[in-house]
Design an enzyme around this catalytic site. Sequence first.
Site, PDB file in Angstrom:
ATOM      1  N   PRO A 110       0.830  -1.207   0.000  1.00 34.65           N
ATOM      2  CA  PRO A 110       0.000   0.000   0.000  1.00 34.65           C
ATOM      3  C   PRO A 110       0.866   1.258   0.000  1.00 34.65           C
ATOM      4  O   PRO A 110       1.823   1.363   0.754  1.00 34.65           O
ATOM      5  CB  PRO A 110      -0.785  -0.133   1.312  1.00 34.65           C
ATOM      6  CG  PRO A 110      -0.842  -1.608   1.558  1.00 34.65           C
ATOM      7  CD  PRO A 110       0.463  -2.136   1.074  1.00 34.65           C
ATOM      8  N   GLU A 111       0.528   2.195  -0.892  1.00 33.50           N
ATOM      9  CA  GLU A 111       1.285   3.437  -0.993  1.00 33.50           C
ATOM     10  C   GLU A 111       0.455   4.577  -0.412  1.00 33.50           C
ATOM     11  O   GLU A 111      -0.582   4.358   0.211  1.00 33.50           O
ATOM     12  CB  GLU A 111       1.660   3.695  -2.453  1.00 33.50           C
ATOM     13  CG  GLU A 111       2.597   2.626  -3.018  1.00 33.50           C
ATOM     14  CD  GLU A 111       3.121   2.968  -4.402  1.00 33.50           C
ATOM     15  OE1 GLU A 111       3.009   4.139  -4.829  1.00 33.50           O
ATOM     16  OE2 GLU A 111       3.640   2.067  -5.073  1.00 33.50           O
ATOM     17  N   HIS A 163      -5.561 -13.833  10.800  1.00 29.19           N
ATOM     18  CA  HIS A 163      -4.471 -12.866  10.899  1.00 29.19           C
ATOM     19  C   HIS A 163      -4.939 -11.507  11.422  1.00 29.19           C
ATOM     20  O   HIS A 163      -4.376 -10.478  11.081  1.00 29.19           O
ATOM     21  CB  HIS A 163      -3.790 -12.719   9.542  1.00 29.19           C
ATOM     22  CG  HIS A 163      -3.205 -14.008   9.042  1.00 29.19           C
ATOM     23  ND1 HIS A 163      -2.092 -14.584   9.614  1.00 29.19           N
ATOM     24  CD2 HIS A 163      -3.615 -14.846   8.049  1.00 29.19           C
ATOM     25  CE1 HIS A 163      -1.815 -15.717   8.973  1.00 29.19           C
ATOM     26  NE2 HIS A 163      -2.719 -15.900   8.036  1.00 29.19           N
ATOM     27  N   ARG A 171       0.927 -11.188   6.268  1.00 28.77           N
ATOM     28  CA  ARG A 171       2.376 -11.320   6.121  1.00 28.77           C
ATOM     29  C   ARG A 171       3.159 -10.700   7.277  1.00 28.77           C
ATOM     30  O   ARG A 171       4.362 -10.911   7.397  1.00 28.77           O
ATOM     31  CB  ARG A 171       2.822 -10.692   4.802  1.00 28.77           C
ATOM     32  CG  ARG A 171       2.151 -11.335   3.592  1.00 28.77           C
ATOM     33  CD  ARG A 171       2.692 -10.752   2.321  1.00 28.77           C
ATOM     34  NE  ARG A 171       1.941 -11.243   1.179  1.00 28.77           N
ATOM     35  CZ  ARG A 171       2.222 -10.951  -0.081  1.00 28.77           C
ATOM     36  NH1 ARG A 171       3.245 -10.160  -0.346  1.00 28.77           N
ATOM     37  NH2 ARG A 171       1.495 -11.435  -1.064  1.00 28.77           N
ATOM     38  N   ARG A 223      22.155  16.748  -8.966  1.00 29.06           N
ATOM     39  CA  ARG A 223      22.010  15.306  -8.742  1.00 29.06           C
ATOM     40  C   ARG A 223      22.055  14.550 -10.062  1.00 29.06           C
ATOM     41  O   ARG A 223      21.279  14.825 -10.980  1.00 29.06           O
ATOM     42  CB  ARG A 223      20.696  15.003  -8.022  1.00 29.06           C
ATOM     43  CG  ARG A 223      20.517  15.745  -6.698  1.00 29.06           C
ATOM     44  CD  ARG A 223      21.574  15.377  -5.678  1.00 29.06           C
ATOM     45  NE  ARG A 223      21.441  14.024  -5.195  1.00 29.06           N
ATOM     46  CZ  ARG A 223      20.781  13.693  -4.089  1.00 29.06           C
ATOM     47  NH1 ARG A 223      20.203  14.641  -3.354  1.00 29.06           N
ATOM     48  NH2 ARG A 223      20.731  12.446  -3.687  1.00 29.06           N
TER      49      ARG A 223
END
Length: 271
Positions: free
Chosen positions: A2-3, A90, A109, A152
């Site tokens: 998930p972002e 879970h 997980r 950069r």
Amino acid sequence: MPELPEVETTVRGLTPVLAGQRLTLVEPRRADLRKAIPPDLRQRLTGATVTALGRRAKYGLIDTDRGDTLIFHLGMSGRWRVDPAEPLAHDHLLIETADGRSLVLNDPRRFGFLDLVETSALAFYPPFLAMGPEPLGEDFTGAYLDAALAGRAAPIKAMLLDQRIVAGLGNIYVCEALHVARIAPTRAAGQITRPRLDRLAVAVREVLLAAIEAGGSTLRDYARPDGELGYFSKQFLVYGREGEPCHCGGTVRRRVDSGRSTFYCPKCQRN
């Protein structure tokens, strides 16, 4: 994983259930996830009232009237379930509120984690110390990128994934934003002109807001707290579309950079 949009969607889904509510039960079902759950979490949160919910990068924040903030990270497969009909194998944290609602943090997980810190010290929480600005905040602009990326030589995609440059961006939405801004992911960050960086800052915001509006992306295990799936994956322009046509007439390609798949269109994303 998930972002930012998935975490933002999660926080928005939890807010009507938790905001202003007294927590009558806070029960960890195990001692650890990715790292140990604070042993005093139950004691410090039971009886507290939630005063606000928020997000920093990919971390969810739940503030209480006792001056504590519960920090959660969803890891690879974590999600909150609201008023679950039955327990699952879970379910690792159970929360109940005074008005009879219940929430469960489920993480098969166990790559996510829970932490509890004093709200006044939140800015000094180690993962937050070196973070760049929020991509949806007022400080994230083309001018900021121009200064942060000056000199950069690293590729722009790598720089956008660097949490010290900007907080919370992940692989999916960086690929999408670079495509919208028509910038090659391999372009040296310090060589991108200010007008293109202005366009990139806008593209990042647009992609994130569209993803939040769609409820995030459904990849593997992610779902919103209400159980609904996120649908932004239906709108992907390049991510996961290797070999498919781009709207410009080109063909989406995939490359692997530092173990991550990068999706882009070589026709409209030129150096």
